[in-house]
Design a protein around this motif. Sequence first.
Motif, short mmCIF file in Angstrom:
data_model
loop_
_atom_site.label_atom_id
_atom_site.label_comp_id
_atom_site.label_asym_id
_atom_site.label_seq_id
_atom_site.Cartn_x
_atom_site.Cartn_y
_atom_site.Cartn_z
N ARG A 111 17.90 6.43 26.55
CA ARG A 111 18.43 7.57 25.81
C ARG A 111 19.83 7.31 25.28
O ARG A 111 20.13 7.62 24.12
CB ARG A 111 18.43 8.83 26.70
CG ARG A 111 18.94 10.07 25.98
CD ARG A 111 17.99 10.40 24.87
NE ARG A 111 18.57 11.18 23.82
CZ ARG A 111 17.89 12.13 23.18
NH1 ARG A 111 16.66 12.41 23.50
NH2 ARG A 111 18.45 12.78 22.19
N ARG A 162 7.13 8.08 15.64
CA ARG A 162 7.60 9.46 15.47
C ARG A 162 7.30 9.96 14.06
O ARG A 162 7.44 9.23 13.08
CB ARG A 162 9.12 9.54 15.74
CG ARG A 162 9.67 10.97 15.64
CD ARG A 162 11.15 11.05 16.02
NE ARG A 162 11.40 10.69 17.40
CZ ARG A 162 11.16 11.48 18.46
NH1 ARG A 162 10.65 12.68 18.29
NH2 ARG A 162 11.43 11.06 19.68
N HIS A 201 8.75 10.12 28.38
CA HIS A 201 8.60 11.22 27.42
C HIS A 201 9.41 10.84 26.19
O HIS A 201 10.64 10.69 26.28
CB HIS A 201 9.09 12.53 28.02
CG HIS A 201 8.74 13.72 27.21
ND1 HIS A 201 9.39 14.05 26.04
CD2 HIS A 201 7.80 14.68 27.40
CE1 HIS A 201 8.87 15.14 25.54
NE2 HIS A 201 7.89 15.54 26.36
N GLY A 215 14.38 9.71 23.26
CA GLY A 215 14.97 9.65 21.93
C GLY A 215 14.48 8.49 21.09
O GLY A 215 15.14 8.09 20.13
N ASP A 275 10.54 12.30 23.51
CA ASP A 275 11.66 13.12 23.08
C ASP A 275 12.84 12.99 24.03
O ASP A 275 14.00 12.95 23.60
CB ASP A 275 11.25 14.59 22.95
CG ASP A 275 10.39 14.84 21.73
OD1 ASP A 275 10.45 14.03 20.78
OD2 ASP A 275 9.65 15.84 21.72
N GLU A 276 12.57 12.91 25.32
CA GLU A 276 13.65 12.74 26.29
C GLU A 276 14.32 11.37 26.13
O GLU A 276 15.53 11.24 26.31
CB GLU A 276 13.13 12.92 27.71
CG GLU A 276 12.75 14.35 28.01
CD GLU A 276 12.09 14.52 29.37
OE1 GLU A 276 12.07 13.56 30.18
OE2 GLU A 276 11.57 15.63 29.63
#
Length: 194
Positions: A126, A181, A153, A158, A155-156
Motif C-alpha cells: 500500500r 482495475r 484485497h 491500492g 482496494d486495500e
Amino acid sequence: WAGAPAKAAITHAREQVASLLGAKPAEIVFTSGGSEANNHAIKGAVFRAKRTGVAAPHVIATTDAHPAVLAPLGYLEQFGARVSLVPVDGTGRISPDAVREVISSNTVLVTILHANNETGTLQPIREIADIAHEAGALMHSDAAQAVGKVPVHVDELGVDLLSVAGHKLYAPKGVGALYVRTGVEIDPLVHGGN
C-alpha cells in the motif's frame, strides 16, 4: 447448448476469484498461470505507455523479484525501457523510501512481489502503491505466494494490476489470473482477437 455449461463454469470461477480479491468479476482476466499474468501486466503497461508517447518508459522492481518479472523486464530493455532494481534489506523487505528515490516522471510501472516465496516477507504494497500513484505510475504486484495465505484485497493494497497463480490455490496447473482495475488500459499479449 454445448457451450452454456462451460460459460457458466467460467463465470462462476471469475466471480470466485473476484470475491477472493475484493474485485469486480469484469476485472479478472484468466491466464495460463502466474508467469503469463506477470508478463501481461508488465509488457502490457510498458507497451501501452510507449504507444501513448512515453519514449523511455521506466519500471521499478526489486532485486528479489521472481524470474517471471525479471525476464520480461530484461526483454523490455531491448525496446528502450529503463529498469531500476531496488534492493531489499536483510529481512527481504523493500523500503518505500528506496522506491521514492528512484521514481521519476517517466516511471510507468512499479512491480513488487507481495510475499517472498523463500523468506515469507510481506512487502508494504500500500505504501509503495501510494508513491507510484503520486508519480502517475501504475502499481502491479505478483501475489502468487500471498493469495490464499494472507488477506489480499486489491482496494486495500491500492494495486492497479495483480497476478495470481492458480496452482498455489489448489487449482490445476496452467491456470492463473490477472486483476486489471477498471479504467486501467494495458496492451494485449496476443493480437488479432478481443
